[in-house]
Design an enzyme around this catalytic site. Structure first.
Site, PDB file in Angstrom:
ATOM      1  N   ASP A  25       0.844  -1.198   0.000  1.00  0.00           N
ATOM      2  CA  ASP A  25       0.000   0.000   0.000  1.00  0.00           C
ATOM      3  C   ASP A  25       0.884   1.256   0.000  1.00  0.00           C
ATOM      4  O   ASP A  25       0.736   2.128  -0.852  1.00  0.00           O
ATOM      5  CB  ASP A  25      -0.921   0.010   1.239  1.00  0.00           C
ATOM      6  CG  ASP A  25      -1.713  -1.280   1.355  1.00  0.00           C
ATOM      7  OD1 ASP A  25      -2.649  -1.464   0.580  1.00  0.00           O
ATOM      8  OD2 ASP A  25      -1.367  -2.125   2.215  1.00  0.00           O
ATOM      9  N   GLU A 281       1.867  -6.386  -5.397  1.00  0.00           N
ATOM     10  CA  GLU A 281       1.562  -5.497  -6.527  1.00  0.00           C
ATOM     11  C   GLU A 281       2.785  -4.710  -7.010  1.00  0.00           C
ATOM     12  O   GLU A 281       3.147  -4.757  -8.183  1.00  0.00           O
ATOM     13  CB  GLU A 281       0.443  -4.519  -6.104  1.00  0.00           C
ATOM     14  CG  GLU A 281       0.062  -3.555  -7.187  1.00  0.00           C
ATOM     15  CD  GLU A 281      -1.253  -2.836  -6.936  1.00  0.00           C
ATOM     16  OE1 GLU A 281      -2.175  -3.434  -6.338  1.00  0.00           O
ATOM     17  OE2 GLU A 281      -1.376  -1.670  -7.364  1.00  0.00           O
TER      18      GLU A 281
HETATM   19  C1  LIG Z   1      12.072  -6.321  -0.144  1.00  0.00           C
HETATM   20  C2  LIG Z   1      11.920  -4.859  -0.409  1.00  0.00           C
HETATM   21  C3  LIG Z   1      10.740  -4.340  -0.899  1.00  0.00           C
HETATM   22  N1  LIG Z   1      10.648  -3.015  -1.165  1.00  0.00           N
HETATM   23  C4  LIG Z   1       9.374  -2.446  -1.636  1.00  0.00           C
HETATM   24  C5  LIG Z   1       8.950  -2.774  -3.030  1.00  0.00           C
HETATM   25  C6  LIG Z   1       7.469  -2.514  -2.921  1.00  0.00           C
HETATM   26  O1  LIG Z   1       7.220  -1.135  -3.053  1.00  0.00           O
HETATM   27  C7  LIG Z   1       7.124  -2.961  -1.512  1.00  0.00           C
HETATM   28  C8  LIG Z   1       6.496  -4.332  -1.458  1.00  0.00           C
HETATM   29  O2  LIG Z   1       5.182  -4.269  -1.934  1.00  0.00           O
HETATM   30  P1  LIG Z   1       4.533  -5.392  -2.821  1.00  0.00           P
HETATM   31  O3  LIG Z   1       5.522  -5.838  -3.783  1.00  0.00           O
HETATM   32  O4  LIG Z   1       3.253  -4.883  -3.352  1.00  0.00           O
HETATM   33  O5  LIG Z   1       4.271  -6.617  -1.837  1.00  0.00           O
HETATM   34  P2  LIG Z   1       3.634  -6.688  -0.347  1.00  0.00           P
HETATM   35  O6  LIG Z   1       3.168  -8.034  -0.148  1.00  0.00           O
HETATM   36  O7  LIG Z   1       4.625  -6.193   0.631  1.00  0.00           O
HETATM   37  O8  LIG Z   1       2.458  -5.686  -0.375  1.00  0.00           O
HETATM   38  C9  LIG Z   1       1.085  -5.827  -0.642  1.00  0.00           C
HETATM   39  O9  LIG Z   1       0.529  -6.398  -1.653  1.00  0.00           O
HETATM   40  C10 LIG Z   1      -0.717  -5.806  -2.015  1.00  0.00           C
HETATM   41  C11 LIG Z   1      -1.249  -6.472  -3.238  1.00  0.00           C
HETATM   42  C12 LIG Z   1      -1.655  -5.887  -0.856  1.00  0.00           C
HETATM   43  O10 LIG Z   1      -2.859  -5.368  -1.152  1.00  0.00           O
HETATM   44  C13 LIG Z   1      -1.054  -5.067   0.224  1.00  0.00           C
HETATM   45  O11 LIG Z   1      -1.893  -5.010   1.321  1.00  0.00           O
HETATM   46  C14 LIG Z   1       0.275  -5.613   0.572  1.00  0.00           C
HETATM   47  O12 LIG Z   1       0.192  -6.830   1.218  1.00  0.00           O
HETATM   48  O13 LIG Z   1       8.332  -2.957  -0.793  1.00  0.00           O
HETATM   49  C15 LIG Z   1      11.709  -2.146  -0.958  1.00  0.00           C
HETATM   50  O14 LIG Z   1      11.607  -0.945  -1.254  1.00  0.00           O
HETATM   51  N2  LIG Z   1      12.862  -2.657  -0.454  1.00  0.00           N
HETATM   52  C16 LIG Z   1      13.024  -3.974  -0.157  1.00  0.00           C
HETATM   53  O15 LIG Z   1      14.108  -4.357   0.309  1.00  0.00           O
END
Ligand SMILES: Cc1cn([C@H]2C[C@H](O)[C@@H](COP(=O)(O)OP(=O)(O)O[C@H]3O[C@@H](C)[C@H](O)[C@@H](O)[C@H]3O)O2)c(=O)[nH]c1=O
Length: 388
Positions: A25, A281
């Site tokens: 999010d 996402e």
């Molecule tokens: C591992 C890592 C991730 N990130 C960032 C990348 C992304 O912006 C974020 C992770 O988000 P996501 O990839 O979307 O996975 P996610 O699983 O963390 O996020 C979500 O998924 C959505 C579909 C749900 O609706 C949300 O509620 C939420 O669960 O973290 C970093 O910036 N540095 C890191 O080291």
């Protein structure tokens, strides 16, 4: 003001974000805020209810501060809805139906020209007909449902203007890559990378069949650098030790635990991956722009509705059957145990891997021809301002 900026750009934007769980999010909102700023130079306030989660992906942020400016964005801690007296911006974006404070919503009339609800990403065909549909609100304003997506009839995907050229430059710059990797790898691991050992990035949910991946990697007996963020797949090391105990020889697999890193560095990490396991996402979209083979774990929903979304994306992306099978297996939508052999069959076969890479590159190229999410927002705003 920069003379190349179109007069139609808004002067101010408010983005509201509630962190439901994990980092997606805030990940989407933070990226969107920065991209809207870069394109428009508008004053952007990002209201977030959970600064701790935010701080993980934006280390410059101080989670103790209620107000701060980070990378040009006014970050505000959305502590509660009481006595909310701020003047609303020209565009208000509420992320994922998070409901801005009632007093704020009342004050939007007369101040706000465009009110959007940013929806979750889906490749389901119905999204096209729902994108940008209006809904009359109790305060007399119209709120538009904004659907990101994979086709020209949706709101598009988040992609910064120069992202793909930056990626290409980085993927051709071994020196920059080495400098980036050096703090994370030991001398032996760095040497393996220099000799061509592949990097696999692993970012997944607890339900992923990680033990099947471990089996495939140990069986293959080839050097691999498996980079895993802290806290993700916590049983991995134990699993490998158990498998190695019964293997004829210790495997040349290296598991490297990484701290959470800044979103821009996370992009660079994905650009380095021979294979990226991503989830949810935002990291999913970033893996597409990395133009490297990826295996997506979709965010799980009740009654397996996420599998409908997964299949919709597999169909829309025309993912080839062998890759689609691996992705379904990774999402526990195939026979248990099938991931190991499917993975081994493709990842350790140079021809199949090259084909996979080529397909991923073409997919990225095709999607990059669509309008970006930020441009779609500005287009809607422009059309609305023409109507006044
Ligand atoms: C591992 C890592 C991730 N990130 C960032 C990348 C992304 O912006 C974020 C992770 O988000 P996501 O990839 O979307 O996975 P996610 O699983 O963390 O996020 C979500 O998924 C959505 C579909 C749900 O609706 C949300 O509620 C939420 O669960 O973290 C970093 O910036 N540095 C890191 O080291």
């Amino acid at each position: 003001m920069n003379s190349s900026i179109k007069p139609a750009y808004p002067k101010s934007i408010d983005i509201f974000c509630k962190v439901i769980d994990n980092y997606g999010d805030i990940g989407v909102c933070w990226r969107l805020a920065r991209d809207l700023k870069t394109q428009s130079q508008a004053t952007i306030r990002l209201w977030v209810d959970d600064l701790r989660s935010f701080g993980k992906i934006a280390p410059e942020l101080d989670p103790m501060l209620n107000e701060q400016i980070v990378q040009g964005i006014h970050v505000r801690h959305w502590v509660n809805d009481q006595a909310f007296t701020e003047q609303p911006a020209e565009i208000v974006i509420e992320a994922f139906a998070c409901d801005p404070p009632p007093d704020f919503v009342q004050a939007m009339k007369g101040n706000t020209r465009l009110w959007l609800n940013l929806e979750y990403l889906s490749a389901e065909p119905w999204v096209e007909s729902f994108h940008a549909q209006p809904s009359l609100q109790p305060n007399g304003m119209v709120k538009l449902f904004f659907f990101p997506g994979f086709t020209a009839k949706t709101g598009g995907l988040l992609r910064e203007e120069h992202l793909l050229s930056e990626r290409d430059q980085w993927q051709n710059d071994r020196q920059a890559q080495e400098k980036f990797l050096a703090p994370f790898l030991n001398a032996q691991q760095l040497a393996l990378w220099q000799q061509g050992a592949p990097i696999i990035n692993l970012f997944c949910y607890p339900s992923a069949p990680v033990h099947e991946l471990a089996q495939a990697l140990v069986k293959a007996n080839q050097p691999v650098l498996l980079l895993v963020p802290e806290g993700v797949a916590p049983s991995l090391e134990e699993e490998i030790t158990r498998l190695e105990a019964v293997a004829p020889a210790p495997s040349p697999l290296h598991i490297i635990r990484l701290p959470f890193i800044d979103q821009r560095d996370y992009d660079r990490l994905l650009w380095l991956g021979s294979l990226n396991f991503i989830r949810g996402e935002d990291s999913f979209v970033r893996a597409i722009w990395a133009a490297r083979p990826f295996i997506w774990q979709i965010y799980e929903q009740e009654e397996n509705t996420h599998l409908i979304k997964l299949d919709a994306w597999l169909a829309s992306s025309q993912t080839c059957p062998s890759v689609a099978s691996i992705i379904r297996a990774w999402n526990n939508a195939a026979a248990p145990g099938s991931f190991t052999s499917l993975f081994q069959d493709i990842f350790f076969n140079p021809d199949k891997c090259a084909q996979w890479k080529q397909q991923t590159r073409e997919y990225c190229q095709n999607l990059s021809e669509n309008k970006t999410l930020s441009s779609s927002i500005f287009d809607i705003h422009y059309k609305m301002s023409q109507k006044v």
